[in-house]
Design a protein around this motif. Structure first.
Motif, mmCIF file in Angstrom:
data_model
loop_
_atom_site.group_PDB
_atom_site.id
_atom_site.type_symbol
_atom_site.label_atom_id
_atom_site.label_comp_id
_atom_site.label_asym_id
_atom_site.label_seq_id
_atom_site.Cartn_x
_atom_site.Cartn_y
_atom_site.Cartn_z
ATOM 1 N N GLN A 14 9.374 -3.010 -14.876
ATOM 2 C CA GLN A 14 8.070 -3.580 -15.274
ATOM 3 C C GLN A 14 7.008 -3.303 -14.213
ATOM 4 N N LEU A 15 7.465 -3.149 -12.973
ATOM 5 C CA LEU A 15 6.499 -3.067 -11.863
ATOM 6 C C LEU A 15 6.064 -1.626 -11.648
ATOM 7 N N LYS A 16 5.144 -1.175 -12.494
ATOM 8 C CA LYS A 16 4.560 0.157 -12.320
ATOM 9 C C LYS A 16 3.308 -0.038 -11.462
ATOM 10 N N ILE A 17 3.287 0.581 -10.276
ATOM 11 C CA ILE A 17 2.220 0.290 -9.308
ATOM 12 C C ILE A 17 1.227 1.449 -9.239
ATOM 13 N N GLU A 18 -0.007 1.155 -9.567
ATOM 14 C CA GLU A 18 -1.056 2.198 -9.566
ATOM 15 C C GLU A 18 -1.600 2.397 -8.162
ATOM 16 N N LEU A 19 -1.758 3.666 -7.778
ATOM 17 C CA LEU A 19 -2.235 3.983 -6.432
ATOM 18 C C LEU A 19 -3.738 4.253 -6.461
ATOM 19 N N PRO A 20 -4.482 3.899 -5.400
ATOM 20 C CA PRO A 20 -5.928 4.151 -5.345
ATOM 21 C C PRO A 20 -6.215 5.525 -4.760
ATOM 22 N N SER A 21 -6.977 6.330 -5.471
ATOM 23 C CA SER A 21 -7.290 7.672 -4.945
ATOM 24 C C SER A 21 -7.946 7.534 -3.565
ATOM 25 N N TRP A 22 -8.802 6.488 -3.428
ATOM 26 C CA TRP A 22 -9.559 6.342 -2.177
ATOM 27 C C TRP A 22 -8.670 5.988 -0.987
ATOM 28 N N GLY A 23 -7.437 5.581 -1.287
ATOM 29 C CA GLY A 23 -6.527 5.215 -0.190
ATOM 30 C C GLY A 23 -5.952 6.422 0.540
ATOM 31 N N PHE A 24 -6.217 7.646 0.021
ATOM 32 C CA PHE A 24 -5.659 8.840 0.667
ATOM 33 C C PHE A 24 -6.707 9.613 1.462
ATOM 34 N N ALA A 25 -7.977 9.184 1.308
ATOM 35 C CA ALA A 25 -9.053 9.905 2.000
ATOM 36 C C ALA A 25 -9.491 9.145 3.246
ATOM 37 N N ASP A 26 -10.256 9.823 4.121
ATOM 38 C CA ASP A 26 -10.753 9.144 5.327
ATOM 39 C C ASP A 26 -11.789 8.107 4.936
ATOM 40 N N THR A 27 -11.480 6.872 5.159
ATOM 41 C CA THR A 27 -12.495 5.830 4.925
ATOM 42 C C THR A 27 -12.528 5.040 6.238
ATOM 43 N N GLY A 28 -13.146 3.913 6.226
ATOM 44 C CA GLY A 28 -13.191 3.185 7.493
ATOM 45 C C GLY A 28 -13.748 1.800 7.311
ATOM 46 N N THR A 29 -14.184 1.234 8.417
ATOM 47 C CA THR A 29 -14.838 -0.062 8.332
ATOM 48 C C THR A 29 -16.328 0.189 8.531
ATOM 49 N N ARG A 30 -17.141 -0.883 8.535
ATOM 50 C CA ARG A 30 -18.579 -0.675 8.749
ATOM 51 C C ARG A 30 -18.835 -0.278 10.194
ATOM 52 N N PRO A 71 4.038 -10.037 -18.810
ATOM 53 C CA PRO A 71 2.642 -9.857 -19.226
ATOM 54 C C PRO A 71 2.236 -8.397 -19.074
ATOM 55 N N ASP A 72 1.334 -7.941 -19.952
ATOM 56 C CA ASP A 72 0.863 -6.553 -19.888
ATOM 57 C C ASP A 72 -0.342 -6.521 -18.956
ATOM 58 N N ILE A 73 -0.062 -6.368 -17.667
ATOM 59 C CA ILE A 73 -1.150 -6.407 -16.665
ATOM 60 C C ILE A 73 -1.054 -5.194 -15.748
ATOM 61 N N ALA A 74 -2.131 -4.946 -15.010
ATOM 62 C CA ALA A 74 -2.187 -3.769 -14.133
ATOM 63 C C ALA A 74 -1.849 -4.183 -12.701
ATOM 64 N N TYR A 75 -0.830 -3.536 -12.130
ATOM 65 C CA TYR A 75 -0.465 -3.775 -10.725
ATOM 66 C C TYR A 75 -1.032 -2.597 -9.930
ATOM 67 N N MET A 76 -2.130 -2.829 -9.216
ATOM 68 C CA MET A 76 -2.795 -1.711 -8.535
ATOM 69 C C MET A 76 -2.893 -1.981 -7.030
ATOM 70 N N VAL A 77 -2.724 -0.956 -6.251
ATOM 71 C CA VAL A 77 -2.934 -1.070 -4.800
ATOM 72 C C VAL A 77 -4.416 -0.842 -4.514
ATOM 73 N N ASP A 78 -4.951 -1.618 -3.587
ATOM 74 C CA ASP A 78 -6.327 -1.370 -3.134
ATOM 75 C C ASP A 78 -6.313 -1.444 -1.611
ATOM 76 N N GLN A 79 -6.031 -0.302 -1.010
ATOM 77 C CA GLN A 79 -6.035 -0.264 0.466
ATOM 78 C C GLN A 79 -6.564 1.085 0.894
#
Ligand code: AFD
Ligand code: MN
Ligand code: MN
Length: 395
Positions: free
Chosen positions: A11-27, A280-288
């Motif tokens: 059941q636990l299909k985990i969606e990955l964030p495209s932005w989590g693989f690129a160079d990002t940062g803090t302010r 439940p039919d819900i989206a398990y997504m990573v946001d990092q």
């Protein structure tokens, strides 16, 4: 019990964030990584690698301004995902970077800017239909920084108007997720600041709008599993953005600070399934989007931590727990959770991974594959050839 627990992992299909693989940062700046993705094809290749070693990440969430360009049709982008063994998942609008959104997007006092923001969303919804995406995700940076800056009630009504218009554009297959966040980048008030505001706006927008719970978007003392339980019970939980925080919305890897909290959240999901006979039919997504940890390793760590905590929560003896709850046997009831939380589920995880034909240790498999070294060298060459300079700390 353990067979059912292992089975529930599917059941636990985990969606990955495209932005989590690129160079990002803090302010305060970025710490660049040689292996960081340069373009969408890199991001999909990295997400495909994580899916290959974990066997539970079939989709990747995309950010429209960062992942789609004029030169590529949506279908082309979707084909790149397929080539990497994954599919496009959620379409994320971007209503926070453009200069015109200085005073907000849907909440902006200028009707022309609100219309521009709405058009961007309608374009995203159409894009989602073009690539067969099931989710359209909205996070709003909107708010104000000072008392008196704008009318809080008028802004609420502007959001109701904008979200109703988005909902009207959805196909029958699309779900609109409205994410809340207590503060940042707005520091006096944020328009969609808590689960209640998201819930109300979703109910007002229409039946295909649901609340998105980002596990990092809560004040320190908030009981997140209580929010999840209420939204589940109202069939208004659209899904999660997984991350952790010590102080604010720090986007730390899931369970790195408080794994027991994630376990308790998953207990609510398993309890729901135990009562309703289905998950439940819900989206398990990573946001990092990590500054310090190697990006792909951090993603594998998040995914395997989620699986570990999910399995532990699946092992709670819910019949016994219900008996303890009925009897007011508090210590036994709590111990029913704690004994599951302290169970070593690695043997069960290994069994599940063996059934998927993958290594029992995804991080080891990734490291032994040499993928990280290959992309670091290849992308360093590409950055040089493209003349991509390393940015200053205060880019
Ligand atoms: C930031 C926001 C929010 C959003 C994410 C991706 O706080 O969580 O979902 O960026 O756009 O973390
Ligand atoms: Mn989020
Ligand atoms: Mn966030």
């Amino acid at each position: 019990m353990s067979d059912a627990a292992i089975e529930s992992l599917d059941q636990l299909k985990i969606e990955l964030p495209s932005w989590g693989f690129a160079d990002t940062g803090t302010r305060f700046g970025k710490f660049l990584q040689e292996g960081a993705a340069i373009d969408t094809a890199d991001k999909f290749a990295d997400a495909g690698k994580v899916n290959e070693v974990t066997a539970c990440c079939p989709t990747v969430a995309v950010h429209v301004l960062w992942d789609f360009s004029e030169s590529q049709t949506p279908k082309t982008v979707a084909e790149i995902a397929t080539e990497n063994g994954i599919r496009i998942g959620s379409i994320n609008a971007n209503l926070f970077q453009d200069q015109k959104y200085k005073l907000g997007s849907f909440g902006n006092p200028d009707a022309a800017i609100r219309q521009r923001a709405l058009q961007h969303c309608l374009d995203c919804i159409q894009l989602g239909q073009d690539v067969d995406s099931a989710y359209f995700t909205l996070w709003f940076a909107d708010g104000t920084n000072y008392p008196g800056q704008d009318s809080i009630r008028e802004r609420k009504r502007r959001f109701q108007e904008g979200l109703r218009a988005c909902h009207a554009k959805l196909s029958l297959e699309q779900i609109m997720l409205v994410e809340y966040k207590p503060f940042e980048p707005a520091f006096y008030h944020t328009d969609v600041a808590d689960w209640g505001m998201s819930y109300l706006l979703c109910k007002d927008a229409g039946p295909q709008a649901k609340t998105l719970v980002d596990t990092g978007h809560h004040y320190m003392s908030q009981n997140i599993e209580q929010i999840v339980a209420w939204l589940l019970d109202e069939d208004m939980l659209g899904g999660f953005h997984f991350n952790d925080r010590r102080y604010a919305d720090d986007d730390l890897t899931l369970g790195s600070i408080d794994p027991y909290q994630i376990f308790r959240i998953f207990c609510e999901i398993h309890a729901y399934a135990n009562e309703c006979g289905k998950y439940p039919d819900i989206a398990y997504m990573v946001d990092q989007s990590h500054n310090l940890k190697p990006k792909i390793e951090a993603m594998i760590q998040t995914v395997t931590t989620a699986q570990d905590l999910w399995l532990k929560a699946a092992l709670v003896d819910r019949d016994a727990l219900r008996g303890f709850q009925q009897a007011g046997a508090i210590v036994d009831a709590e111990n029913a959770l704690k004994s599951a939380f302290h169970t070593n589920v690695h043997p069960l995880l290994s069994e599940w991974r063996a059934s998927k034909g993958i290594d029992a240790d995804p991080l080891r498999a990734y490291r032994e594959s040499g993928y990280g070294e290959r992309i670091a060298s290849e992308r360093a060459k590409r950055r040089k050839a493209l003349g991509i300079k390393s940015e200053t700390a205060y880019a």
